[in-house]
Scaffold this motif. Sequence first.
Motif, PDB file in Angstrom:
ATOM      1  N   ALA A 131       0.910  -1.435   0.018  1.00 19.56           N
ATOM      2  CA  ALA A 131       0.084  -0.032  -0.037  1.00 19.56           C
ATOM      3  C   ALA A 131       0.908   1.190   0.191  1.00 19.56           C
ATOM      4  CB  ALA A 131      -0.803  -0.040   1.216  1.00 19.56           C
ATOM      5  N   GLY A 132       0.503   2.326  -0.589  1.00 19.08           N
ATOM      6  CA  GLY A 132       1.356   3.420  -0.723  1.00 19.08           C
ATOM      7  C   GLY A 132       2.192   3.519  -1.938  1.00 19.08           C
ATOM      8  N   ALA A 133       2.600   2.427  -2.675  1.00 16.05           N
ATOM      9  CA  ALA A 133       3.542   2.281  -3.825  1.00 16.05           C
ATOM     10  C   ALA A 133       2.719   2.898  -4.964  1.00 16.05           C
ATOM     11  CB  ALA A 133       3.588   0.751  -4.094  1.00 16.05           C
ATOM     12  N   ALA A 134       3.397   2.620  -6.116  1.00 16.53           N
ATOM     13  CA  ALA A 134       2.951   3.295  -7.264  1.00 16.53           C
ATOM     14  C   ALA A 134       1.646   2.593  -7.748  1.00 16.53           C
ATOM     15  CB  ALA A 134       4.063   3.123  -8.449  1.00 16.53           C
ATOM     16  N   PRO A 135       0.774   3.268  -8.385  1.00 12.85           N
ATOM     17  CA  PRO A 135      -0.596   2.763  -8.836  1.00 12.85           C
ATOM     18  C   PRO A 135      -0.551   1.650  -9.728  1.00 12.85           C
ATOM     19  CG  PRO A 135      -0.055   5.049  -9.665  1.00 12.85           C
ATOM     20  CD  PRO A 135       0.873   4.673  -8.868  1.00 12.85           C
ATOM     21  N   LEU A 136      -1.380   0.841  -9.879  1.00 12.41           N
ATOM     22  CA  LEU A 136      -1.389  -0.339 -10.924  1.00 12.41           C
ATOM     23  C   LEU A 136      -1.300   0.376 -12.260  1.00 12.41           C
ATOM     24  CD1 LEU A 136      -1.506  -3.566 -11.206  1.00 12.41           C
ATOM     25  CD2 LEU A 136      -4.049  -3.203 -11.263  1.00 12.41           C
ATOM     26  N   GLY A 137      -0.475  -0.095 -13.055  1.00 12.20           N
ATOM     27  CA  GLY A 137      -0.224   0.303 -14.586  1.00 12.20           C
ATOM     28  C   GLY A 137       0.759   1.103 -14.758  1.00 12.20           C
ATOM     29  N   SER A 138       1.435   1.403 -13.483  1.00 14.23           N
ATOM     30  CA  SER A 138       2.415   2.420 -13.674  1.00 14.23           C
ATOM     31  C   SER A 138       3.960   1.674 -13.983  1.00 14.23           C
ATOM     32  CB  SER A 138       2.543   3.318 -12.422  1.00 14.23           C
ATOM     33  OG  SER A 138       2.884   2.847 -11.315  1.00 14.23           O
ATOM     34  N   VAL A 139       4.948   2.170 -14.392  1.00 18.66           N
ATOM     35  CA  VAL A 139       6.232   1.521 -14.566  1.00 18.66           C
ATOM     36  C   VAL A 139       7.189   2.759 -14.068  1.00 18.66           C
ATOM     37  CG1 VAL A 139       7.951   0.709 -16.342  1.00 18.66           C
ATOM     38  CG2 VAL A 139       5.397   0.380 -16.491  1.00 18.66           C
ATOM     39  N   THR A 140       7.635   2.297 -12.861  1.00 20.74           N
ATOM     40  CA  THR A 140       8.830   2.975 -12.262  1.00 20.74           C
ATOM     41  C   THR A 140      10.048   2.441 -11.984  1.00 20.74           C
ATOM     42  OG1 THR A 140       7.029   4.245 -11.132  1.00 20.74           O
ATOM     43  CG2 THR A 140       9.199   4.485 -10.294  1.00 20.74           C
ATOM     44  N   ALA A 141      11.068   3.144 -12.430  1.00 25.44           N
ATOM     45  CA  ALA A 141      12.475   2.567 -12.161  1.00 25.44           C
ATOM     46  C   ALA A 141      13.292   3.538 -11.377  1.00 25.44           C
ATOM     47  CB  ALA A 141      13.372   2.350 -13.565  1.00 25.44           C
ATOM     48  N   SER A 142      13.134   3.535 -10.172  1.00 25.27           N
ATOM     49  CA  SER A 142      13.550   4.696  -9.313  1.00 25.27           C
ATOM     50  C   SER A 142      14.989   4.500  -8.505  1.00 25.27           C
ATOM     51  CB  SER A 142      12.836   4.833  -8.149  1.00 25.27           C
ATOM     52  OG  SER A 142      12.615   3.522  -7.263  1.00 25.27           O
ATOM     53  N   GLY A 143      15.528   3.135  -8.866  1.00 29.71           N
ATOM     54  CA  GLY A 143      17.140   2.890  -8.334  1.00 29.71           C
ATOM     55  C   GLY A 143      17.928   3.271  -9.273  1.00 29.71           C
ATOM     56  N   GLU A 144      19.187   3.282  -8.511  1.00 28.45           N
ATOM     57  CA  GLU A 144      20.321   3.577  -9.548  1.00 28.45           C
ATOM     58  C   GLU A 144      20.769   2.618 -10.485  1.00 28.45           C
ATOM     59  OE1 GLU A 144      25.184   4.436  -9.396  1.00 28.45           O
ATOM     60  OE2 GLU A 144      23.996   4.487  -7.621  1.00 28.45           O
ATOM     61  N   ARG A 145      20.681   2.706 -11.815  1.00 27.35           N
ATOM     62  CA  ARG A 145      20.665   1.742 -12.789  1.00 27.35           C
ATOM     63  C   ARG A 145      19.638   0.662 -13.114  1.00 27.35           C
ATOM     64  NH1 ARG A 145      27.060   0.084 -13.169  1.00 27.35           N
ATOM     65  NH2 ARG A 145      28.044   2.152 -13.676  1.00 27.35           N
ATOM     66  N   SER A 146      18.676   1.152 -12.392  1.00 25.17           N
ATOM     67  CA  SER A 146      17.500   0.068 -12.502  1.00 25.17           C
ATOM     68  C   SER A 146      16.805   0.377 -13.783  1.00 25.17           C
ATOM     69  CB  SER A 146      16.369   0.576 -11.203  1.00 25.17           C
ATOM     70  OG  SER A 146      15.992   1.904 -11.727  1.00 25.17           O
ATOM     71  N   VAL A 147      15.861  -0.722 -14.244  1.00 25.15           N
ATOM     72  CA  VAL A 147      15.226  -1.196 -15.299  1.00 25.15           C
ATOM     73  C   VAL A 147      13.892  -1.490 -15.128  1.00 25.15           C
ATOM     74  CG1 VAL A 147      14.860  -2.603 -17.463  1.00 25.15           C
ATOM     75  CG2 VAL A 147      17.299  -1.576 -16.614  1.00 25.15           C
ATOM     76  N   ALA A 148      12.792  -0.864 -15.511  1.00 24.14           N
ATOM     77  CA  ALA A 148      11.369  -1.439 -15.333  1.00 24.14           C
ATOM     78  C   ALA A 148      10.893  -1.407 -16.604  1.00 24.14           C
ATOM     79  CB  ALA A 148      10.742  -0.420 -14.112  1.00 24.14           C
ATOM     80  N   VAL A 149      10.191  -2.575 -16.934  1.00 24.01           N
ATOM     81  CA  VAL A 149       9.701  -2.900 -18.348  1.00 24.01           C
ATOM     82  C   VAL A 149       8.002  -3.021 -18.001  1.00 24.01           C
ATOM     83  CG1 VAL A 149       9.452  -3.888 -20.347  1.00 24.01           C
ATOM     84  CG2 VAL A 149      11.718  -3.627 -19.279  1.00 24.01           C
TER      85      VAL A 149
END
Length: 169
Positions: A131-149
């Motif tokens: 709970a409190g995380a990014a909403p469903l359907g969102s793609v977030t790469a927030s860390g250093e050198r992170s990849v989100a697809v």
Amino acid sequence: MGLLTGGTRWLLAGVAAMVAFIVPTVLCGMWLLSALVPDEAARWGVASALGAAVAAVSVLWGQGFAARPGRGSGTAGGPARSVQAPGTRAVAVGATVRGTISTGDGGVPCASPPAGRPAQGTVTAYPEPAAGAAPLGSVTASGERSVAVGDAVAGDISTGDHPSEEDRR
């Protein structure tokens, strides 16, 4: 036509399918088949079958037309997907990736990963966000050198991290 909403696209596809049935049915039933098929019931049966065949093809087109997203509207009738990459050298992609994503120093995906770690280039499924995380359907790469697809990956993903000898044991 890229500015049409999802509902308008479905309405247009339905009207196109209806016209695609009516026009060939009436043309064949009244004029084109009258010289070839003298029996009126048989003529209209054949005309209806031809109209149904043309309508079936238009339904296939209409489904693709209505389901594809319009320009600037996200998905047809649905909310736009949120894609964010605020991390240092981070990559976030909301669609399918065909090719290589590299966030590092030219590292090559590891062929034999250390025990307990997935190989680079593999996609790992994680449980639903808390709970409190990014909403469903969102793609977030927030860390250093992170990849989100947000969809499928047909290629390699490299973060440039090279496991040390200690990590390989």
